[in-house]
Enzyme design. Structure first.
Site, PDB file in Angstrom:
ATOM      1  N   GLY A  85     -13.738   6.593  -9.526  1.00 48.37           N
ATOM      2  CA  GLY A  85     -13.120   5.767  -8.480  1.00 48.37           C
ATOM      3  C   GLY A  85     -13.784   4.424  -8.246  1.00 48.37           C
ATOM      4  CB  THR A  86     -17.126   3.022  -8.389  1.00 50.59           C
ATOM      5  OG1 THR A  86     -17.721   3.509  -9.595  1.00 50.59           O
ATOM      6  CG2 THR A  86     -17.467   3.940  -7.236  1.00 50.59           C
ATOM      7  N   GLY A  87     -14.648   2.525 -10.830  1.00 54.32           N
ATOM      8  CA  GLY A  87     -14.487   1.777 -12.076  1.00 54.32           C
ATOM      9  C   GLY A  87     -13.472   0.652 -11.981  1.00 54.32           C
ATOM     10  N   GLY A  90     -10.295   2.540 -11.775  1.00 50.08           N
ATOM     11  CA  GLY A  90     -10.400   3.596 -10.766  1.00 50.08           C
ATOM     12  C   GLY A  90     -10.327   3.065  -9.342  1.00 50.08           C
ATOM     13  CE  LYS A 118     -20.662   2.682 -10.988  1.00 45.77           C
ATOM     14  NZ  LYS A 118     -20.210   3.721 -11.873  1.00 45.77           N
ATOM     15  CE  LYS A 212      -8.263   6.494 -23.630  1.00 49.33           C
ATOM     16  NZ  LYS A 212      -7.754   5.166 -23.273  1.00 49.33           N
ATOM     17  CG  HIS A 344      -8.770  -0.758 -29.499  1.00 45.24           C
ATOM     18  ND1 HIS A 344      -9.418  -0.317 -28.377  1.00 45.24           N
ATOM     19  CD2 HIS A 344      -8.877   0.265 -30.391  1.00 45.24           C
ATOM     20  CE1 HIS A 344      -9.900   0.905 -28.572  1.00 45.24           C
ATOM     21  NE2 HIS A 344      -9.581   1.274 -29.785  1.00 45.24           N
TER      22      HIS A 344
HETATM   23  P1  NDP Z   1     -15.015   1.793 -16.415  1.00 38.20           P
HETATM   24  O1  NDP Z   1     -15.845   1.375 -17.575  1.00 38.20           O
HETATM   25  O2  NDP Z   1     -14.826   0.819 -15.323  1.00 38.20           O
HETATM   26  O3  NDP Z   1     -15.636   3.163 -15.867  1.00 38.20           O
HETATM   27  C1  NDP Z   1     -14.899   3.966 -14.995  1.00 38.20           C
HETATM   28  C2  NDP Z   1     -15.764   5.010 -14.381  1.00 38.20           C
HETATM   29  O4  NDP Z   1     -16.199   5.961 -15.335  1.00 38.20           O
HETATM   30  C3  NDP Z   1     -17.076   4.542 -13.778  1.00 38.20           C
HETATM   31  O5  NDP Z   1     -16.869   3.844 -12.598  1.00 38.20           O
HETATM   32  C4  NDP Z   1     -17.785   5.879 -13.571  1.00 38.20           C
HETATM   33  O6  NDP Z   1     -17.298   6.498 -12.392  1.00 38.20           O
HETATM   34  C5  NDP Z   1     -17.237   6.701 -14.729  1.00 38.20           C
HETATM   35  N1  NDP Z   1     -18.329   6.946 -15.685  1.00 38.20           N
HETATM   36  C6  NDP Z   1     -18.924   6.056 -16.506  1.00 38.20           C
HETATM   37  N2  NDP Z   1     -19.898   6.667 -17.189  1.00 38.20           N
HETATM   38  C7  NDP Z   1     -19.917   7.968 -16.778  1.00 38.20           C
HETATM   39  C8  NDP Z   1     -20.701   9.104 -17.109  1.00 38.20           C
HETATM   40  N3  NDP Z   1     -21.676   9.026 -18.005  1.00 38.20           N
HETATM   41  N4  NDP Z   1     -20.418  10.264 -16.490  1.00 38.20           N
HETATM   42  C9  NDP Z   1     -19.448  10.347 -15.591  1.00 38.20           C
HETATM   43  N5  NDP Z   1     -18.679   9.301 -15.223  1.00 38.20           N
HETATM   44  C10 NDP Z   1     -18.919   8.136 -15.825  1.00 38.20           C
HETATM   45  O7  NDP Z   1     -13.573   2.295 -16.961  1.00 38.20           O
HETATM   46  P2  NDP Z   1     -12.267   1.439 -17.147  1.00 38.20           P
HETATM   47  O8  NDP Z   1     -11.591   1.288 -15.838  1.00 38.20           O
HETATM   48  O9  NDP Z   1     -12.564   0.237 -17.951  1.00 38.20           O
HETATM   49  O10 NDP Z   1     -11.407   2.418 -18.076  1.00 38.20           O
HETATM   50  C11 NDP Z   1     -10.557   3.423 -17.554  1.00 38.20           C
HETATM   51  C12 NDP Z   1      -9.514   3.782 -18.604  1.00 38.20           C
HETATM   52  O11 NDP Z   1      -8.703   2.648 -18.890  1.00 38.20           O
HETATM   53  C13 NDP Z   1     -10.084   4.234 -19.951  1.00 38.20           C
HETATM   54  O12 NDP Z   1      -9.338   5.319 -20.433  1.00 38.20           O
HETATM   55  C14 NDP Z   1      -9.892   3.036 -20.858  1.00 38.20           C
HETATM   56  O13 NDP Z   1      -9.732   3.400 -22.206  1.00 38.20           O
HETATM   57  C15 NDP Z   1      -8.637   2.405 -20.281  1.00 38.20           C
HETATM   58  N6  NDP Z   1      -8.611   0.945 -20.497  1.00 38.20           N
HETATM   59  C16 NDP Z   1      -7.490   0.376 -21.015  1.00 38.20           C
HETATM   60  C17 NDP Z   1      -7.421  -0.992 -21.222  1.00 38.20           C
HETATM   61  C18 NDP Z   1      -6.174  -1.608 -21.740  1.00 38.20           C
HETATM   62  O14 NDP Z   1      -6.141  -2.827 -21.963  1.00 38.20           O
HETATM   63  N7  NDP Z   1      -5.132  -0.860 -21.915  1.00 38.20           N
HETATM   64  C19 NDP Z   1      -8.561  -1.861 -20.902  1.00 38.20           C
HETATM   65  C20 NDP Z   1      -9.655  -1.163 -20.297  1.00 38.20           C
HETATM   66  C21 NDP Z   1      -9.681   0.185 -20.116  1.00 38.20           C
HETATM   67  P3  NDP Z   1     -18.122   6.685 -11.028  1.00 38.20           P
HETATM   68  O15 NDP Z   1     -19.460   6.075 -11.222  1.00 38.20           O
HETATM   69  O16 NDP Z   1     -17.274   6.024 -10.018  1.00 38.20           O
HETATM   70  O17 NDP Z   1     -18.198   8.147 -10.837  1.00 38.20           O
END
Ligand code: NDP
Length: 386
Positions: A85-87, A90, A118, A212, A344
């Site tokens: 949720g902080t991503g 998310g 966060k 995926k 990609h």
């Molecule tokens: P982020 O890199 O922002 O990360 C999202 C969250 O993942 C973090 O906030 C954290 O959640 C959690 N996370 C990271 N590392 C860990 C870990 N080791 N263990 C547990 N949780 C972890 O993600 P995005 O928003 O960039 O990506 C989300 C989705 O979107 C992905 O499936 C990606 O492939 C897709 N995407 C698609 C794009 C497109 O152009 N179509 C572009 C970018 C992403 P927290 O700390 O909050 O618990």
């Protein structure tokens, strides 16, 4: 107890309104003839009986829900747990879920420790009405406990190698969803190119799609109800850089076209992605389906995106082009994470993998499902860079 009439007071779970429901056996409204029957009936409907008493009611009302009430029940919104949720995506999912009136829970992982940004973000979500639930991917029971609080789980865990790639961690989440046994819908971290269409993707970029697909298989093997969101290109990544990898701000001077720059791609603003996603969670039309996000005005080639930008800045950019072979050759020697991203771009911009197929009967398109959403057009999006 009165001879003929039973008055039962009960409370809806999601609101504080009390309803009085009456059964009168003489009028053959048999529904509540026996208290026990009514009790089980309401239990079945997941209602909580506040109290039961027997007395003559002031006013008789129908036991059957009135049309308005029935409609309201139908519109009851699922409780949602958002993971990640902080991503980047998310946090937008959290906002959209709250805005759409869902009781929203966010997994607060112990591992974020003293990451002040966060923690502050989580607290601000809490202020806006979200619930924070402690949990960790290393603690199965904590995940089960969090999942049991909700109806729907949305995972937005990271999946971009240049940031972090944790897609397979979701296998742990799936185990927890299986054990919890209450989830009506799971939306895994997808939000990009439909991995099911990327069987022939090149190495090393295919890792994203392969992972995926592993997650999809686990979901389907476990018979967990799902929705897969194919969000195509996040606007921030693609439009910001005029579809050039490694750039996220548009130049006012020049642009490198990938190939002839004529392959169509699809761009979606990230808040729109979140809103469409939230719309699907209670929508039976999206159950066990892939939902493609294809806002019709945003299906454009790189050249068309550049033209929009040129119109906005009132200036023509200097254009060069990089042929396919040169682009692929340029991958050599680059860091693994960058190679993944470049592949990609290759599939999107040289092959047109996002828009070169019709959506089949096993999938649905978001702007058709939710025409009421006024999505952000590419032109509107590009104005923010002026
Ligand atoms: P982020 O890199 O922002 O990360 C999202 C969250 O993942 C973090 O906030 C954290 O959640 C959690 N996370 C990271 N590392 C860990 C870990 N080791 N263990 C547990 N949780 C972890 O993600 P995005 O928003 O960039 O990506 C989300 C989705 O979107 C992905 O499936 C990606 O492939 C897709 N995407 C698609 C794009 C497109 O152009 N179509 C572009 C970018 C992403 P927290 O700390 O909050 O618990």
């Amino acid at each position: 107890m009165e001879n003929y009439t039973a008055l039962i007071l009960w409370k809806r779970v999601t609101s504080n309104r009390y309803l009085a429901v009456v059964a009168n056996p003489h009028k053959k409204s048999l529904f509540l003839y026996k208290t026990k029957t009514a009790y089980h009936c309401f239990q079945h409907q997941q209602k909580t009986i506040k109290s039961i008493c027997y007395k003559k009611p002031r006013k008789e009302i129908s036991i059957e829900p009135q049309p308005r009430e029935r409609r309201k029940r139908k519109m009851e919104k699922s409780k949602v747990l958002i993971i990640g949720g902080t991503g980047y995506l998310g946090k937008r999912l959290v906002k959209a879920s709250l805005a759409e009136g869902h009781e929203t829970y966010i997994l607060h992982r112990a591992e974020i420790g003293v990451d002040i940004e966060k923690v502050q973000m989580l607290l601000s979500f809490k202020e806006q009405g979200a619930h924070l639930v402690s949990g960790s991917f290393t603690d199965h029971q904590s995940l089960v406990k969090a999942i049991k609080l909700v109806d729907v789980v949305i995972c937005a865990i990271s999946g971009v190698h240049i940031r972090s790639h944790q897609i397979l961690l979701q296998l742990k989440l799936i185990d927890a969803i299986k054990d919890a046994g209450n989830v009506k819908r799971f939306l895994p971290s997808e939000f990009g190119t439909d991995p099911a269409r990327m069987e022939d993707a090149l190495e090393p970029g295919r890792v994203t799609f392969d992972d995926k697909m592993i997650v999809r298989k686990a979901i389907e093997d476990a018979q967990i109800p799902f929705t897969y969101i194919s969000a195509n290109c996040f606007a921030g990544y693609f439009l910001g850089g005029l579809c050039q990898p490694g750039k996220i701000l548009p130049s006012r001077d020049s642009v490198v076209l990938l190939g002839d720059g004529n392959k169509k791609a699809i761009y979606v603003e990230e808040d729109d992605i979140a809103l469409y996603t939230i719309k699907t969670i209670d929508d039976p039309r999206a159950l066990n389906k892939t939902v493609y996000l294809r806002p019709p005005k945003n299906v454009l080639s790189q050249r068309e995106v550049v033209e929009i930008w040129e119109k906005l800045i009132g200036k023509e950019l200097q254009k060069s082009s990089i042929p396919k072979e040169e682009f692929l050759a340029s991958l050599k020697g680059q860091e693994y994470a960058h190679q993944v991203g470049l592949i990609h771009y290759y599939h999107v911009c040289y092959e047109g993998c996002l828009a070169n197929f019709e959506i089949g009967n096993d999938a649905v398109e978001a702007s058709e499902l939710y025409p009421e959403i006024k999505y952000t057009t590419v032109e509107e999006y590009m104005k923010r860079y002026l």
